[in-house]
Design a protein around this motif. Structure first.
Motif, PDB file in Angstrom:
ATOM      1  N   GLY A   1     -20.049  43.320 -15.500  1.00 42.91           N
ATOM      2  CA  GLY A   1     -21.198  43.998 -14.907  1.00 42.91           C
ATOM      3  C   GLY A   1     -21.761  45.159 -15.704  1.00 42.91           C
ATOM      4  N   ASP A   2     -21.145  45.519 -16.840  1.00 44.70           N
ATOM      5  CA  ASP A   2     -21.668  46.613 -17.663  1.00 44.70           C
ATOM      6  C   ASP A   2     -23.002  46.219 -18.312  1.00 44.70           C
ATOM      7  OD1 ASP A   2     -19.600  48.302 -17.114  1.00 44.70           O
ATOM      8  OD2 ASP A   2     -18.506  47.948 -18.970  1.00 44.70           O
ATOM      9  N   SER A   3     -23.758  47.208 -18.741  1.00 42.41           N
ATOM     10  CA  SER A   3     -25.061  46.958 -19.349  1.00 42.41           C
ATOM     11  C   SER A   3     -24.913  46.230 -20.686  1.00 42.41           C
ATOM     12  CB  SER A   3     -25.807  48.273 -19.553  1.00 42.41           C
ATOM     13  OG  SER A   3     -25.038  49.169 -20.357  1.00 42.41           O
ATOM     14  N   VAL A   4     -25.898  45.376 -20.965  1.00 43.00           N
ATOM     15  CA  VAL A   4     -25.853  44.522 -22.154  1.00 43.00           C
ATOM     16  C   VAL A   4     -27.222  44.491 -22.820  1.00 43.00           C
ATOM     17  CG1 VAL A   4     -25.278  42.245 -23.077  1.00 43.00           C
ATOM     18  CG2 VAL A   4     -24.214  43.013 -20.950  1.00 43.00           C
ATOM     19  N   GLU A   5     -27.192  44.511 -24.149  1.00 45.36           N
ATOM     20  CA  GLU A   5     -28.383  44.286 -24.959  1.00 45.36           C
ATOM     21  C   GLU A   5     -28.053  43.139 -25.899  1.00 45.36           C
ATOM     22  OE1 GLU A   5     -31.192  47.531 -26.699  1.00 45.36           O
ATOM     23  OE2 GLU A   5     -29.600  47.192 -28.165  1.00 45.36           O
ATOM     24  N   ALA A   6     -29.012  42.265 -26.172  1.00 41.09           N
ATOM     25  CA  ALA A   6     -28.733  41.096 -26.999  1.00 41.09           C
ATOM     26  C   ALA A   6     -29.705  40.990 -28.160  1.00 41.09           C
ATOM     27  CB  ALA A   6     -28.796  39.828 -26.152  1.00 41.09           C
ATOM     28  N   TYR A   7     -29.173  40.535 -29.292  1.00 42.46           N
ATOM     29  CA  TYR A   7     -29.958  40.196 -30.464  1.00 42.46           C
ATOM     30  C   TYR A   7     -29.655  38.734 -30.791  1.00 42.46           C
ATOM     31  CZ  TYR A   7     -30.252  45.272 -31.158  1.00 42.46           C
ATOM     32  OH  TYR A   7     -30.469  46.615 -31.009  1.00 42.46           O
ATOM     33  N   VAL A   8     -30.698  37.948 -31.035  1.00 49.64           N
ATOM     34  CA  VAL A   8     -30.529  36.508 -31.204  1.00 49.64           C
ATOM     35  C   VAL A   8     -31.284  36.035 -32.436  1.00 49.64           C
ATOM     36  CG1 VAL A   8     -30.743  34.250 -30.090  1.00 49.64           C
ATOM     37  CG2 VAL A   8     -30.397  36.292 -28.679  1.00 49.64           C
ATOM     38  N   SER A   9     -30.620  35.264 -33.277  1.00 50.33           N
ATOM     39  CA  SER A   9     -31.304  34.603 -34.383  1.00 50.33           C
ATOM     40  C   SER A   9     -32.437  33.744 -33.829  1.00 50.33           C
ATOM     41  CB  SER A   9     -30.301  33.724 -35.144  1.00 50.33           C
ATOM     42  OG  SER A   9     -30.955  32.718 -35.892  1.00 50.33           O
ATOM     43  N   PRO A  10     -33.557  33.628 -34.558  1.00 48.79           N
ATOM     44  CA  PRO A  10     -34.692  32.855 -34.037  1.00 48.79           C
ATOM     45  C   PRO A  10     -34.505  31.347 -34.096  1.00 48.79           C
ATOM     46  CG  PRO A  10     -35.199  33.678 -36.221  1.00 48.79           C
ATOM     47  CD  PRO A  10     -33.884  34.294 -35.830  1.00 48.79           C
ATOM     48  N   TYR A  11     -33.446  30.858 -34.719  1.00 51.75           N
ATOM     49  CA  TYR A  11     -33.255  29.414 -34.829  1.00 51.75           C
ATOM     50  C   TYR A  11     -33.054  28.806 -33.439  1.00 51.75           C
ATOM     51  CZ  TYR A  11     -32.864  29.376 -39.951  1.00 51.75           C
ATOM     52  OH  TYR A  11     -33.117  29.455 -41.296  1.00 51.75           O
ATOM     53  N   LEU A  12     -33.483  27.565 -33.274  1.00 50.57           N
ATOM     54  CA  LEU A  12     -33.422  26.915 -31.966  1.00 50.57           C
ATOM     55  C   LEU A  12     -31.996  26.866 -31.433  1.00 50.57           C
ATOM     56  CD1 LEU A  12     -34.754  25.374 -29.656  1.00 50.57           C
ATOM     57  CD2 LEU A  12     -34.568  23.273 -31.033  1.00 50.57           C
ATOM     58  N   ARG A  13     -31.042  26.535 -32.273  1.00 55.64           N
ATOM     59  CA  ARG A  13     -29.660  26.372 -31.789  1.00 55.64           C
ATOM     60  C   ARG A  13     -29.054  27.691 -31.308  1.00 55.64           C
ATOM     61  NH1 ARG A  13     -29.807  25.393 -37.279  1.00 55.64           N
ATOM     62  NH2 ARG A  13     -28.427  26.531 -38.703  1.00 55.64           N
ATOM     63  N   THR A  14     -29.472  28.805 -31.900  1.00 54.82           N
ATOM     64  CA  THR A  14     -28.947  30.096 -31.437  1.00 54.82           C
ATOM     65  C   THR A  14     -29.626  30.517 -30.132  1.00 54.82           C
ATOM     66  OG1 THR A  14     -30.421  31.037 -33.130  1.00 54.82           O
ATOM     67  CG2 THR A  14     -28.056  31.067 -33.583  1.00 54.82           C
ATOM     68  N   ARG A  15     -30.919  30.244 -30.023  1.00 53.57           N
ATOM     69  CA  ARG A  15     -31.606  30.561 -28.768  1.00 53.57           C
ATOM     70  C   ARG A  15     -31.082  29.698 -27.622  1.00 53.57           C
ATOM     71  NH1 ARG A  15     -36.774  29.172 -29.116  1.00 53.57           N
ATOM     72  NH2 ARG A  15     -36.787  28.352 -31.243  1.00 53.57           N
ATOM     73  N   GLN A  16     -30.782  28.429 -27.913  1.00 54.12           N
ATOM     74  CA  GLN A  16     -30.190  27.564 -26.888  1.00 54.12           C
ATOM     75  C   GLN A  16     -28.791  28.052 -26.517  1.00 54.12           C
ATOM     76  OE1 GLN A  16     -30.509  23.772 -28.920  1.00 54.12           O
ATOM     77  NE2 GLN A  16     -32.308  23.184 -27.716  1.00 54.12           N
ATOM     78  N   THR A  17     -28.046  28.523 -27.496  1.00 53.87           N
ATOM     79  CA  THR A  17     -26.706  29.054 -27.218  1.00 53.87           C
ATOM     80  C   THR A  17     -26.806  30.269 -26.307  1.00 53.87           C
ATOM     81  OG1 THR A  17     -25.819  28.263 -29.326  1.00 53.87           O
ATOM     82  CG2 THR A  17     -24.640  30.081 -28.258  1.00 53.87           C
ATOM     83  N   PHE A  18     -27.712  31.172 -26.627  1.00 55.50           N
ATOM     84  CA  PHE A  18     -27.865  32.365 -25.794  1.00 55.50           C
ATOM     85  C   PHE A  18     -28.222  31.980 -24.363  1.00 55.50           C
ATOM     86  CE2 PHE A  18     -30.551  35.704 -23.958  1.00 55.50           C
ATOM     87  CZ  PHE A  18     -29.610  36.712 -23.875  1.00 55.50           C
ATOM     88  N   ALA A  19     -29.136  31.037 -24.206  1.00 56.41           N
ATOM     89  CA  ALA A  19     -29.521  30.613 -22.858  1.00 56.41           C
ATOM     90  C   ALA A  19     -28.320  30.032 -22.111  1.00 56.41           C
ATOM     91  CB  ALA A  19     -30.649  29.581 -22.941  1.00 56.41           C
ATOM     92  N   ALA A  20     -27.501  29.233 -22.792  1.00 55.26           N
ATOM     93  CA  ALA A  20     -26.357  28.603 -22.141  1.00 55.26           C
ATOM     94  C   ALA A  20     -25.247  29.608 -21.812  1.00 55.26           C
ATOM     95  CB  ALA A  20     -25.800  27.487 -23.025  1.00 55.26           C
TER      96      ALA A  20
END
Length: 231
Positions: A62-81
């Motif tokens: 439950g702690d606060s989170v900030e995320a940085y994601v590579s723009p590649y499709l597979r990394t964005r899909q990973t973040f979503a999952a």
């Protein structure tokens, strides 16, 4: 802000996550017809990311989170999952975290020959004919770290930072962060697909890896500095 206050404002954890299994991980011929940045996760890759997300949500508690994601499709899909509790405004798609550029549409025979040359020349310094060297990726990761450190100084700095990227980029991030040598960097394996590597802040405000990267070349002996980078 005083130096002590600035150090105390640093996040408790920086969590690096490699993307889940992608089309390119199971079929290298896909690089002949699909741009690297458009490769999708496999069904297995989505499930890997989902399971990693369960682990991370428990860790974050439950702690606060900030995320940085590579723009590649597979990394964005990973973040979503991963399904992390991150507000959209706290997610940054960051091109400097992309995969090492190897080529455009790839000729398998040419890439195989270049990989063999890279093994002889050294993974950090070898530059692919139509792409980057490891040292090029190191340089852009370094500029990303400068930006990230500036964000730590803001009053709303989160307690956790999650970075979803690529295996080589993860190793280079840690090489830059912990000041590892080129030899030690080259002796390490990439993390497995969807594997997280956690940098945890210590009482002295320094960070340590909760576990080290797997070292494939045991002839390279880590220095005292390099050994001190993990718990």
């Amino acid at each position: 802000m005083s130096r002590e206050a600035g150090l105390a404002n640093r996040p408790d954890r920086i969590i690096l996550v490699r993307h889940g299994e992608s089309e390119g991980n199971v079929d290298e011929t896909v690089y002949e017809r699909v741009p690297d940045h458009r490769l999708s996760l496999t069904e297995r890759g989505v499930e890997q990311a989902r399971q990693t997300g369960e682990v991370l949500r428990t860790l974050l508690d439950g702690d606060s989170v900030e995320a940085y994601v590579s723009p590649y499709l597979r990394t964005r899909q990973t973040f979503a999952a991963l399904g992390l509790p991150v507000a959209e405004r706290d997610v940054r798609v960051e091109p400097r975290l992309r995969e090492q550029d190897w080529a455009n549409f790839q000729d398998p025979a040419d890439i195989a020959e270049q990989k063999a040359q890279r093994d002889r020349y050294g993974h950090f310094y070898y530059r692919f004919s139509h792409g980057e060297s490891g040292s090029d990726v190191y340089d852009r990761v370094s500029t990303f770290l400068e930006s990230m450190h500036r964000n730590f100084a803001t009053p709303a700095a989160p307690r956790n930072v999650v970075i979803v990227t690529h295996g080589l980029t993860m190793r280079l991030f840690c090489m830059r962060w912990f000041h590892w040598s080129v030899d030690y960097f080259e002796s390490l394996e990439n993390p497995a697909n969807a594997q997280p590597m956690v940098l945890r802040r210590q009482a002295d405000f320094r960070y340590r890896l909760e576990r080290p990267f797997v070292q494939w070349d045991r002839t390279v002996v880590p220095t005292e500095r390099e050994r001190s980078s993990w718990l």
